[in-house]
Design a protein around this motif. Structure first.
Motif, PDB file in Angstrom:
ATOM      1  N   GLY A 271       1.231  -1.197   0.035  1.00  0.00           N
ATOM      2  CA  GLY A 271      -0.493  -0.109  -0.295  1.00  0.00           C
ATOM      3  C   GLY A 271       0.584   1.706   0.045  1.00  0.00           C
ATOM      4  N   PHE A 272       2.496   1.199  -0.413  1.00  0.00           N
ATOM      5  CA  PHE A 272       3.109   2.248  -0.282  1.00  0.00           C
ATOM      6  C   PHE A 272       2.277   3.314  -1.884  1.00  0.00           C
ATOM      7  CE2 PHE A 272       5.934  -0.466   2.544  1.00  0.00           C
ATOM      8  CZ  PHE A 272       5.787   0.947   3.853  1.00  0.00           C
ATOM      9  N   VAL A 273       1.962   4.769  -1.429  1.00  0.00           N
ATOM     10  CA  VAL A 273       2.365   5.023  -3.073  1.00  0.00           C
ATOM     11  C   VAL A 273       3.843   6.348  -2.672  1.00  0.00           C
ATOM     12  CG1 VAL A 273      -0.015   5.219  -3.162  1.00  0.00           C
ATOM     13  CG2 VAL A 273       0.452   7.305  -1.527  1.00  0.00           C
ATOM     14  N   ALA A 274       4.741   6.947  -1.790  1.00  0.00           N
ATOM     15  CA  ALA A 274       5.183   7.807  -1.891  1.00  0.00           C
ATOM     16  C   ALA A 274       6.314   7.468  -2.042  1.00  0.00           C
ATOM     17  CB  ALA A 274       5.401   8.612  -0.371  1.00  0.00           C
ATOM     18  N   TRP A 275       6.973   7.312  -3.724  1.00  0.00           N
ATOM     19  CA  TRP A 275       7.647   5.848  -4.080  1.00  0.00           C
ATOM     20  C   TRP A 275       8.694   7.004  -3.897  1.00  0.00           C
ATOM     21  CZ3 TRP A 275       7.506   1.332  -3.747  1.00  0.00           C
ATOM     22  CH2 TRP A 275       5.602   0.927  -3.253  1.00  0.00           C
ATOM     23  N   ASN A 276       8.794   8.153  -4.226  1.00  0.00           N
ATOM     24  CA  ASN A 276      10.400   9.118  -4.029  1.00  0.00           C
ATOM     25  C   ASN A 276      10.534   9.443  -1.920  1.00  0.00           C
ATOM     26  OD1 ASN A 276      10.052  10.218  -6.948  1.00  0.00           O
ATOM     27  ND2 ASN A 276       8.709  11.192  -6.200  1.00  0.00           N
ATOM     28  N   ASP A 277       9.855   9.093  -1.001  1.00  0.00           N
ATOM     29  CA  ASP A 277      10.529   9.305   0.010  1.00  0.00           C
ATOM     30  C   ASP A 277      10.626   7.849   0.207  1.00  0.00           C
ATOM     31  OD1 ASP A 277       9.406  11.473   0.470  1.00  0.00           O
ATOM     32  OD2 ASP A 277       7.526  11.343   1.279  1.00  0.00           O
ATOM     33  N   ILE A 278      10.519   6.345  -0.391  1.00  0.00           N
ATOM     34  CA  ILE A 278      10.855   5.481   0.453  1.00  0.00           C
ATOM     35  C   ILE A 278      12.519   5.194  -0.335  1.00  0.00           C
ATOM     36  CG2 ILE A 278      10.979   3.104  -0.929  1.00  0.00           C
ATOM     37  CD1 ILE A 278       7.688   3.420  -0.160  1.00  0.00           C
ATOM     38  N   TYR A 279      12.372   5.858  -2.049  1.00  0.00           N
ATOM     39  CA  TYR A 279      13.541   6.043  -2.740  1.00  0.00           C
ATOM     40  C   TYR A 279      14.546   6.627  -1.911  1.00  0.00           C
ATOM     41  CZ  TYR A 279      11.218   3.831  -6.607  1.00  0.00           C
ATOM     42  OH  TYR A 279      10.057   2.966  -7.069  1.00  0.00           O
ATOM     43  N   ASP A 280      14.493   7.437  -1.321  1.00  0.00           N
ATOM     44  CA  ASP A 280      15.679   8.930  -0.678  1.00  0.00           C
ATOM     45  C   ASP A 280      15.677   8.540   0.910  1.00  0.00           C
ATOM     46  OD1 ASP A 280      15.539  10.458  -2.446  1.00  0.00           O
ATOM     47  OD2 ASP A 280      13.793  11.749  -1.907  1.00  0.00           O
ATOM     48  N   LEU A 281      15.041   7.710   1.185  1.00  0.00           N
ATOM     49  CA  LEU A 281      15.152   6.706   2.433  1.00  0.00           C
ATOM     50  C   LEU A 281      16.478   5.714   2.058  1.00  0.00           C
ATOM     51  CD1 LEU A 281      13.262   6.619   5.275  1.00  0.00           C
ATOM     52  CD2 LEU A 281      12.716   4.760   4.046  1.00  0.00           C
ATOM     53  N   VAL A 282      16.844   4.880   1.128  1.00  0.00           N
ATOM     54  CA  VAL A 282      17.781   4.191   0.812  1.00  0.00           C
ATOM     55  C   VAL A 282      19.366   4.852   1.692  1.00  0.00           C
ATOM     56  CG1 VAL A 282      19.296   2.682  -0.667  1.00  0.00           C
ATOM     57  CG2 VAL A 282      16.295   2.748  -0.771  1.00  0.00           C
ATOM     58  N   ASP A 283      19.195   6.611   1.238  1.00  0.00           N
ATOM     59  CA  ASP A 283      20.463   7.608   0.825  1.00  0.00           C
ATOM     60  C   ASP A 283      19.421   7.882   2.804  1.00  0.00           C
ATOM     61  OD1 ASP A 283      22.525   5.598  -0.289  1.00  0.00           O
ATOM     62  OD2 ASP A 283      20.587   7.785  -1.734  1.00  0.00           O
ATOM     63  N   GLY A 284      19.122   7.980   2.865  1.00  0.00           N
ATOM     64  CA  GLY A 284      18.313   9.656   4.835  1.00  0.00           C
ATOM     65  C   GLY A 284      18.917   8.803   5.310  1.00  0.00           C
ATOM     66  N   GLN A 285      18.813   9.288   6.017  1.00  0.00           N
ATOM     67  CA  GLN A 285      19.358   9.419   7.734  1.00  0.00           C
ATOM     68  C   GLN A 285      18.538   8.065   8.325  1.00  0.00           C
ATOM     69  OE1 GLN A 285      18.966  13.188   9.986  1.00  0.00           O
ATOM     70  NE2 GLN A 285      20.243  12.481  11.571  1.00  0.00           N
ATOM     71  N   SER A 286      19.406   7.970   9.449  1.00  0.00           N
ATOM     72  CA  SER A 286      18.827   5.998   9.755  1.00  0.00           C
ATOM     73  C   SER A 286      17.758   7.193  10.766  1.00  0.00           C
ATOM     74  CB  SER A 286      19.977   5.589  10.841  1.00  0.00           C
ATOM     75  OG  SER A 286      19.459   4.546  11.661  1.00  0.00           O
ATOM     76  N   GLY A 287      16.732   6.124  11.194  1.00  0.00           N
ATOM     77  CA  GLY A 287      15.942   7.229  12.193  1.00  0.00           C
ATOM     78  C   GLY A 287      14.207   7.273  11.151  1.00  0.00           C
ATOM     79  N   LYS A 288      14.518   7.661   9.883  1.00  0.00           N
ATOM     80  CA  LYS A 288      13.127   8.412   8.881  1.00  0.00           C
ATOM     81  C   LYS A 288      12.119   7.004   8.311  1.00  0.00           C
ATOM     82  CE  LYS A 288      15.248  12.380   7.376  1.00  0.00           C
ATOM     83  NZ  LYS A 288      15.837  13.254   6.376  1.00  0.00           N
ATOM     84  N   GLN A 289      11.125   7.336   9.093  1.00  0.00           N
ATOM     85  CA  GLN A 289      10.040   6.488   7.785  1.00  0.00           C
ATOM     86  C   GLN A 289       9.738   7.058   7.348  1.00  0.00           C
ATOM     87  OE1 GLN A 289       8.555   4.578  11.696  1.00  0.00           O
ATOM     88  NE2 GLN A 289       9.496   6.652  12.867  1.00  0.00           N
ATOM     89  N   VAL A 290       8.536   5.335   6.126  1.00  0.00           N
ATOM     90  CA  VAL A 290       7.662   6.432   5.588  1.00  0.00           C
ATOM     91  C   VAL A 290       6.508   5.573   5.974  1.00  0.00           C
ATOM     92  CG1 VAL A 290       7.525   5.758   2.671  1.00  0.00           C
ATOM     93  CG2 VAL A 290       9.172   6.759   3.235  1.00  0.00           C
ATOM     94  N   PHE A 291       5.323   5.678   5.577  1.00  0.00           N
ATOM     95  CA  PHE A 291       4.107   5.418   5.956  1.00  0.00           C
ATOM     96  C   PHE A 291       3.546   5.063   5.117  1.00  0.00           C
ATOM     97  CE2 PHE A 291       5.752   7.653  10.104  1.00  0.00           C
ATOM     98  CZ  PHE A 291       5.278   6.248  10.818  1.00  0.00           C
ATOM     99  N   ARG A 296       4.350   0.486   7.491  1.00  0.00           N
ATOM    100  CA  ARG A 296       5.525   1.484   7.546  1.00  0.00           C
ATOM    101  C   ARG A 296       7.063   1.073   7.353  1.00  0.00           C
ATOM    102  NH1 ARG A 296       7.002   2.608  14.168  1.00  0.00           N
ATOM    103  NH2 ARG A 296       7.187   0.786  14.623  1.00  0.00           N
ATOM    104  N   LEU A 297       7.827   1.753   6.583  1.00  0.00           N
ATOM    105  CA  LEU A 297       8.959   1.436   6.264  1.00  0.00           C
ATOM    106  C   LEU A 297      10.219   1.967   7.411  1.00  0.00           C
ATOM    107  CD1 LEU A 297      10.777  -0.165   3.775  1.00  0.00           C
ATOM    108  CD2 LEU A 297      11.018   1.544   2.675  1.00  0.00           C
ATOM    109  N   LEU A 298      11.371   1.319   8.121  1.00  0.00           N
ATOM    110  CA  LEU A 298      11.918   2.454   8.637  1.00  0.00           C
ATOM    111  C   LEU A 298      13.375   2.143   8.003  1.00  0.00           C
ATOM    112  CD1 LEU A 298      12.964   3.919  11.525  1.00  0.00           C
ATOM    113  CD2 LEU A 298      13.146   1.633  12.299  1.00  0.00           C
ATOM    114  N   LYS A 299      14.178   3.475   8.133  1.00  0.00           N
ATOM    115  CA  LYS A 299      15.737   3.284   7.870  1.00  0.00           C
ATOM    116  C   LYS A 299      16.607   2.910   8.889  1.00  0.00           C
ATOM    117  CE  LYS A 299      19.959   3.853   5.967  1.00  0.00           C
ATOM    118  NZ  LYS A 299      20.652   5.697   5.280  1.00  0.00           N
ATOM    119  N   ASN A 300      16.983   1.720   9.737  1.00  0.00           N
ATOM    120  CA  ASN A 300      18.406   1.645  10.425  1.00  0.00           C
ATOM    121  C   ASN A 300      19.089   1.142  10.289  1.00  0.00           C
ATOM    122  OD1 ASN A 300      18.266   1.093  13.440  1.00  0.00           O
ATOM    123  ND2 ASN A 300      18.745  -0.998  13.243  1.00  0.00           N
ATOM    124  N   ARG A 301      19.859   2.189  10.623  1.00  0.00           N
ATOM    125  CA  ARG A 301      21.597   1.794   9.674  1.00  0.00           C
ATOM    126  C   ARG A 301      21.494   1.367   8.011  1.00  0.00           C
ATOM    127  NH1 ARG A 301      21.849   1.196  15.140  1.00  0.00           N
ATOM    128  NH2 ARG A 301      22.788   2.222  16.133  1.00  0.00           N
TER     129      ARG A 301
END
Length: 436
Positions: A271-291, A296-301
């Motif tokens: 059910g995710f739709v914010a694909w640009n946010d998800i792609y940014d999450l790959v190189d994003g700061q640890s702890g950021k999330q997309v819902f 939810r998808l969480l970046k952890n290290r």
């Protein structure tokens, strides 16, 4: 057309034999032709009709038409009425989306209550073409281009290979009566604009356009199968399924030349739709999330963690009485008195019975929680600092439970015991508390 339809159903949907089938009938050309075809084949069918009350007296005329047809032809029929506009307003939906949600919710409810097996709808090749153009105009991936599926869970669409022209010709040859929906003549809806204005031009350019389109969709469907196969192979290399979560190894993922496509393939169904946010999450700061609505998808290290969103009361507490030996919810704990200590992991603690006071309380950790870690000679520490030292992810923190005695922390469950409840030389009774 009857022979062609019979052969198609026999080859493509052989599993329908001896099954109980609902047929969604609006009263229009397509559904009345499908009903006529099915009544000539050896299937047990019943008709479903929804009155959405969107066209005044015309909606009730459709309902009466269906009722009279089924009575005359001794066909079981189920009819319901919806206040579609009120539903759309209450849930902030478009009228078309509201009608679809009401319709399919009712369909699936009847499958259960009436013990039927499948629902057949009268979508055909021209519907498929219109859906393709709509998705193309809005921007879509392969999923949006491969068209309306012939089979989707309990929904079967046996008319998809047939054109509107074939269906109309069959109706005229067999004197089939149907109702014309006046809204189909209006260009108020995008689908109608495409049907009345765009598709005729495409067919004028190429009289065999519909056949060419069906071939193209067949090729796209084959490509989709290849994509799915590749996706499964890469998933096995990159993803690790835990009890409730899925962990994606970002180091392995980023080695792929087109990792964004794989992420889309894996996450789309959640059910995710914010694909640009998800792609940014790959190189994003640890702890950021997309819902998404339920995930939810969480970046952890170097990991992306996919997990369900759990609705929990942060103030919820669970009582453990002195007579309890097994706790099964929200964690599985076992409590028993032992004669000696055999510490081999953080899954169990040993406490002096005389130091604890029942009932024990099991709760989630709170900001500001303080305890005295075992082995630190009476030095206090915030639970949040313990989490940081242990390098726990946000999800791991949220899943951590605290065992308390008289408002004092006995155990950060599965991580660290409190010093204040340790075994002394003078201890006479030892209680083992083990995480199962």
């Amino acid at each position: 057309m009857l022979s062609k339809f019979q052969n198609h159903v026999a080859s493509r949907f052989s599993f329908l034999e001896n099954k109980k089938l609902f047929l969604a009938v609006s009263g229009g050309l397509d559904s009345m032709v499908l009903l006529h075809l099915l009544k000539q084949l050896p299937y047990e069918i019943a008709v479903l009709h929804c009155n959405f009350q969107l066209r005044g007296l015309e909606s009730f005329s459709d309902q009466n038409f269906i009722q009279e047809y089924c009575d005359t032809n001794k066909t079981p029929v189920f009819i319901t009425q919806f206040d579609t506009e009120a539903f759309a307003k209450d849930y902030k939906l478009s009228t078309q989306v509201a009608a679809r949600e009401l319709r399919y919710s009712w369909f699936y409810e009847l499958l259960e209550t009436e013990n039927f097996d499948y629902i057949l709808t009268a979508h055909h090749a021209d519907d498929n073409l219109e859906t393709f153009i709509i998705n193309l105009a809005r921007g879509t991936g392969l999923d949006g281009l491969i068209g309306i599926p012939e089979e989707n869970d309990k929904i079967i669409r046996p008319l998809l290979p047939f054109s509107r022209e074939e269906i109309l010709k069959y109706a005229q040859e067999n004197n089939i009566q149907w109702r014309e929906d006046s809204s189909n003549a209006s260009n108020k809806y995008l689908r109608n604009k495409i049907r009345h204005d765009l598709v005729p031009i495409l067919k004028e350019i190429n009289p065999n356009f519909l056949n060419a389109f069906q071939k193209t969709q067949s090729f796209l469907q084959e490509a989709q199968v290849m994509v799915e196969d590749a996706s499964i192979m890469i998933y096995q290399q990159v993803a690790k399924e835990m009890e409730d979560d899925i962990h994606f190894d970002l180091i392995q993922l980023k080695k792929l030349p087109n990792y964004k496509s794989y992420l889309y393939q894996w996450l789309n169904e959640f059910g995710f739709v914010a694909w640009n946010d998800i792609y940014d999450l790959v190189d994003g700061q640890s702890g950021k999330q997309v819902f998404a609505a339920e995930f939810r998808l969480l970046k952890n290290r170097n990991t992306l963690i996919l997990s369900p969103i759990l609705e929990e009361d942060e103030n919820e507490e669970y009582i453990i009485n002195e007579t309890d030996t097994d706790v099964n919810f929200p964690l599985k704990l076992r409590l028993c008195q032992v004669d000696d200590i055999t510490i081999d992991s953080n899954k169990a603690i040993f406490v002096a019975v005389e130091k604890i006071r029942f009932p024990l309380i099991l709760r989630k950790w709170n900001e500001g929680d303080l305890f005295y870690p075992f082995g630190m000679q009476g030095k206090s520490k915030k639970v949040s600092k313990l989490f940081k030292d242990e390098k726990l992810s946000l999800l791991e923190k949220e899943k951590t439970w605290i065992l308390c005695s008289d408002n004092q922390i006995v155990w950060v469950v599965g991580i660290r015991q409190d010093e204040r409840f340790k075994i002394e030389n003078t201890t006479t009774k030892i209680l083992k508390i083990e995480l199962q």
